[in-house]
Design a protein around this motif. Sequence first.
Motif, PDB file in Angstrom:
ATOM      1  N   UNK A   1       0.828  -1.199   0.000  1.00  0.00           N
ATOM      2  CA  UNK A   1       0.000   0.000   0.000  1.00  0.00           C
ATOM      3  C   UNK A   1       0.869   1.258   0.000  1.00  0.00           C
ATOM      4  N   UNK A   2       1.938   1.221   0.782  1.00  0.00           N
ATOM      5  CA  UNK A   2       2.850   2.379   0.837  1.00  0.00           C
ATOM      6  C   UNK A   2       3.531   2.614  -0.503  1.00  0.00           C
ATOM      7  N   UNK A   3       3.974   1.559  -1.161  1.00  0.00           N
ATOM      8  CA  UNK A   3       4.630   1.697  -2.455  1.00  0.00           C
ATOM      9  C   UNK A   3       3.645   2.218  -3.507  1.00  0.00           C
ATOM     10  N   UNK A   4       2.419   1.751  -3.447  1.00  0.00           N
ATOM     11  CA  UNK A   4       1.374   2.251  -4.336  1.00  0.00           C
ATOM     12  C   UNK A   4       1.188   3.754  -4.126  1.00  0.00           C
ATOM     13  N   UNK A   5       1.126   4.185  -2.862  1.00  0.00           N
ATOM     14  CA  UNK A   5       0.966   5.608  -2.557  1.00  0.00           C
ATOM     15  C   UNK A   5       2.178   6.410  -3.029  1.00  0.00           C
ATOM     16  N   UNK A   6       3.376   5.858  -2.845  1.00  0.00           N
ATOM     17  CA  UNK A   6       4.585   6.566  -3.291  1.00  0.00           C
ATOM     18  C   UNK A   6       4.595   6.720  -4.807  1.00  0.00           C
ATOM     19  N   UNK A   7       4.237   5.653  -5.498  1.00  0.00           N
ATOM     20  CA  UNK A   7       4.252   5.663  -6.962  1.00  0.00           C
ATOM     21  C   UNK A   7       3.295   6.704  -7.534  1.00  0.00           C
ATOM     22  N   UNK A   8       2.191   6.925  -6.838  1.00  0.00           N
ATOM     23  CA  UNK A   8       1.186   7.858  -7.341  1.00  0.00           C
ATOM     24  C   UNK A   8       1.137   9.165  -6.546  1.00  0.00           C
ATOM     25  N   UNK A   9       2.129   9.361  -5.671  1.00  0.00           N
ATOM     26  CA  UNK A   9       2.263  10.595  -4.897  1.00  0.00           C
ATOM     27  C   UNK A   9       0.987  10.925  -4.129  1.00  0.00           C
ATOM     28  N   UNK A  10       0.518   9.964  -3.348  1.00  0.00           N
ATOM     29  CA  UNK A  10      -0.718  10.112  -2.590  1.00  0.00           C
ATOM     30  C   UNK A  10      -0.431  10.367  -1.115  1.00  0.00           C
ATOM     31  N   UNK A  11      -1.189  11.267  -0.520  1.00  0.00           N
ATOM     32  CA  UNK A  11      -1.241  11.352   0.939  1.00  0.00           C
ATOM     33  C   UNK A  11      -2.061  10.155   1.417  1.00  0.00           C
ATOM     34  N   UNK A  12      -1.686   9.580   2.553  1.00  0.00           N
ATOM     35  CA  UNK A  12      -2.391   8.413   3.085  1.00  0.00           C
ATOM     36  C   UNK A  12      -3.017   8.782   4.427  1.00  0.00           C
ATOM     37  N   UNK A  13      -4.339   8.681   4.486  1.00  0.00           N
ATOM     38  CA  UNK A  13      -5.063   8.854   5.745  1.00  0.00           C
ATOM     39  C   UNK A  13      -5.469   7.473   6.221  1.00  0.00           C
ATOM     40  N   UNK A  14      -4.931   7.029   7.345  1.00  0.00           N
ATOM     41  CA  UNK A  14      -5.181   5.673   7.834  1.00  0.00           C
ATOM     42  C   UNK A  14      -5.944   5.713   9.158  1.00  0.00           C
ATOM     43  N   UNK A  15      -7.156   5.182   9.136  1.00  0.00           N
ATOM     44  CA  UNK A  15      -7.985   5.038  10.330  1.00  0.00           C
ATOM     45  C   UNK A  15      -7.518   3.783  11.071  1.00  0.00           C
ATOM     46  N   UNK A  16      -6.921   3.980  12.256  1.00  0.00           N
ATOM     47  CA  UNK A  16      -6.407   2.866  13.046  1.00  0.00           C
ATOM     48  C   UNK A  16      -7.083   2.812  14.416  1.00  0.00           C
ATOM     49  N   UNK A  17      -8.360   3.200  14.441  1.00  0.00           N
ATOM     50  CA  UNK A  17      -9.081   3.336  15.711  1.00  0.00           C
ATOM     51  C   UNK A  17      -9.240   2.007  16.444  1.00  0.00           C
TER      52      UNK A  17
END
Length: 382
Positions: free
Chosen positions: A182-198
Amino acid sequence: MTLNFDLWVDRSHSDSVKWNKYNNQDVIPLWVADTDFTSPPQVIKELQQRVAEGVFGYGFTPPELIDLVVKRLAERYGWAIEPEWIVWLPGLVCGLNVAVRANVSQHETSLMPAPIYPPFMQAAQSEGRQFKSVNVIEQNQRWVADVAAAENQMDGSEKLLMLCNPYNPGGTVYRREELLEQQEFARRHNLVVCCDEIHCDLILELGLKHIPFASLNADAEQRSITLLSPSKTFNLAGLGASMAIIPNPQLRKNFLQTSEGIVPHVNILAYVAATAAYRDGEEWLSAQLDYLRVNRELVTARINAMPGLRMLPPEGTYLGWIDASALPVQDPYRFFVEAGVGFSGGAAFGAPGFVRINFGCQRALLEKAMDRMEAALQSLER
């Protein structure tokens, strides 16, 4: 300390959203994600002491609470954070909305797993925005977001990847290699990642550990907004104490500016409860997890023995995702309500053939709900 999770507290005549939904109906409510357990004794004691002071003016975040959060994340999850990374919020859902508005213009899009907790979709569609779905597929008895399959729908408009770990509604606890994908996917597409870890403290599968997305590596850290709260862990949802942890200074500045004048301060009693829970709630949490593990085994075994139903065993959370698509009924949610069991309808999550069960309740009540389900399904066969 004597802890009794079989203790029954009648919430049917209280201000409980969960219990009032089916007010004056013989329906067992197993839907919205709060539990029917009394909160840790020290939380109740310190709330009573604070109320006894009788003055409820404006308050600030207790330094002890900040220290407890920093220490907790380091010791439980191996994630070293700085106190200034924490942005306090009166609820996690407003954090989802602020993350969208701070990072996605009205002509841009968000990405998220599907099905997903409904406020994700609501936040992503605020003020006319759009989102794209990343399909969740079954792999080895687990629900996993198929980020690789999302590549062919990318067009450059995507700015935010919204994740949920542990996964609501499916209960998946993501492994490190899955998070790295998931992190590599976000890096490849220059995405901010909001992760709900509640639900991170509610790991039911022995041997598994929650891994914060932001703790993976430096790249994950700098593109992340992590949403956390003690509310699910210690049954404090009605008080509202949550946080966004944002290491990147620019992302944090944008988040704060977007929140300004819109997001209210955290309730002073919520701060009291959160501090007491994080300081003194570990024995209670351990006992709750033991109780929930037995509930999970009960629900998984009984539901999978019922004709037309299937539920993968949730690895975390007190929520189960029931596939009812094989039932000869038009609306599984309505069918079970008429049988006296109130689930969350799957349509709101983007999967109308499913229902979500909350098994964070007294075991006797859960057994009663299972009995009603079995009776209703038997009536279909007549």
